[in-house]
Design a protein around this motif. Structure first.
Motif, short mmCIF file in Angstrom:
data_model
loop_
_atom_site.label_atom_id
_atom_site.label_comp_id
_atom_site.label_asym_id
_atom_site.label_seq_id
_atom_site.Cartn_x
_atom_site.Cartn_y
_atom_site.Cartn_z
N THR A 86 0.85 -1.19 0.00
CA THR A 86 0.00 0.00 0.00
C THR A 86 0.87 1.22 0.00
O THR A 86 2.01 1.16 -0.36
N ARG A 92 -2.10 -5.48 -3.75
CA ARG A 92 -3.06 -4.49 -3.25
C ARG A 92 -4.38 -5.15 -2.84
O ARG A 92 -5.00 -4.76 -1.85
N ASN A 102 -5.23 1.33 -0.74
CA ASN A 102 -5.03 0.06 -1.42
C ASN A 102 -6.18 -0.27 -2.36
O ASN A 102 -5.98 -0.87 -3.42
N SER A 157 -5.61 1.76 -5.33
CA SER A 157 -4.42 1.24 -6.02
C SER A 157 -4.74 -0.02 -6.82
O SER A 157 -4.24 -0.21 -7.93
#
Length: 379
Positions: A19, A89, A238, A241
């Motif tokens: 992360t 992620r 995250n 992401s």
């Protein structure tokens, strides 16, 4: 103000490495430290546990990075770096959601989504560049290259947050940069499967450093402006992401080939599973160590982790290293350990001067700034 001590410790790459700034979130969350109420013996035992867990998980992570990116599976080399970022992620999002529920943290976002998105995008592409670099340069070069990150972080800090740095900070940066430069110029630096294009690996490393420095600086700005809990931050950054990496896989038409490789190579699937688990595990130990023992202890632990990871890589994969490269490593880590030692001694002195701070072991390093440089994304 000085740069965070963790910026002198690594990436993050450990733990880039799943992360964005794990430890920044932990510090920014302002959680109370319970370790100070324990006895010195208990503190030493817990400190050893967190340090061993952090070093162990990140060493495994580093070794698997090399295995996945540099060595073939059934005669075929894996090519889709963003896919690894995507899976890491996803694992981190699941972990963050479970921990947020268990700790009864709020699940709604505390900062505007677009701010998370900026951090997520720069983090995803920084991590991708880190993986791509391993196709062309050795793991030791990648690890040492992260030590260069202090320079872009300091430059971004001056440009965006108007920071200033002491002469000691610049001296450490120069020593580290000189040691890394010597290592690069006095021995082999190419990846085992490189075909003579190691310069491309250095370009990816430079891109990683620039993006990682931007990520750290933007995180620091974000965490100063918004009070959020650690798992809430971890979940949103995250989550976004994973969407950014998924979008990248789809638009580059590598989503299907990546999954095809995953399902057709069982050993690869197992390695990726352990990679993601070690990344999330490392993130847990980072959170715990920074919360209980402070940023300076974390920085010192990451210095040890770098040494252990590089030594383990040379032993496990039989890479060659020259005497002058060993000297370069010694210069780098001497500068890093000096920085950590100076910080710890300064924290102990302040703790001794303040009667209310009765437990210097757990409190050492607590005053270190909550900077976005404490990163567990792709360590």
């Amino acid at each position: 103000s000085s740069p965070s001590y963790a910026s002198f410790a690594s990436s993050d790459s450990v733990f880039h490495h799943v992360t964005t700034s794990s430890t920044a979130m932990a510090v920014a969350a302002g959680e109370p430290a319970s370790m100070a109420s324990r006895s010195p013996t208990e503190q030493i035992m817990w400190g050893g546990f967190y340090a061993a867990g952090l070093i162990g998980t990140l060493v495994i992570y580093g070794l698997l990075q090399q295995r996945i990116m540099q060595m073939p599976y059934d005669g075929e080399v894996f090519q889709f770096s963003v896919f690894l970022v995507f899976l890491n992620r996803i694992a981190a999002v699941i972990f963050a959601m479970v921990m947020a529920v268990l700790h009864k943290e709020a699940l709604e976002n505390k900062a505007p989504i677009w701010k998370y998105l900026i951090v997520s995008a720069s983090n995803v592409y920084a991590s991708t560049c880190q993986y791509e670099a391993l196709k062309y340069v050795s793991f030791a070069v990648q690890m040492l290259g992260k030590s260069f990150k202090m320079l872009p972080v300091m430059i971004w800090g001056m440009a965006i947050n108007r920071k200033s740095y002491s002469a000691e900070d610049w001296c450490v940066a120069i020593a580290v940069t000189g040691g890394v430069t010597e290592f690069l110029m006095t021995g082999p630096t190419a990846s085992p499967n490189d075909t003579g294009n190691s310069m491309k690996g250095f370009v990816f490393l430079l891109a990683f450093l620039a993006l990682d420095g931007l990520t750290s600086t933007m995180q620091e700005k974000l965490f100063k402006e918004h009070k959020t809990s650690k798992y809430n931050q971890m979940m949103y950054v995250n989550g976004l992401s994973s969407l950014v990496s998924l979008f990248t896989l789809i638009t580059t038409r590598t989503f299907v080939p990546a999954w095809s490789f995953f399902f057709s190579h069982g050993h690869f699937a197992m390695d990726v599973g352990v990679l993601s688990a070690s990344a999330v595990g490392g993130q847990f130990f980072i959170y715990s160590q920074v919360k209980e023992f402070g940023a300076l202890v974390f920085a010192a632990t990451m210095n040890v982790r770098q040494i252990v990871s590089i030594v383990a890589s040379y032993i496990n994969y039989g890479h060659h290293i020259t005497v002058l490269q060993v000297l370069g490593l010694a210069i780098v880590f001497a500068a890093l350990f000096y920085k950590s030692y100076a910080g710890l001694m300064g924290a102990q002195a302040k703790s001794t001067a303040a009667p209310s701070e009765s437990n210097p072991i757990a409190d050492s390093g607590k005053e270190a700034p909550a900077s976005g440089n404490y990163k567990a994304a792709e360590p």
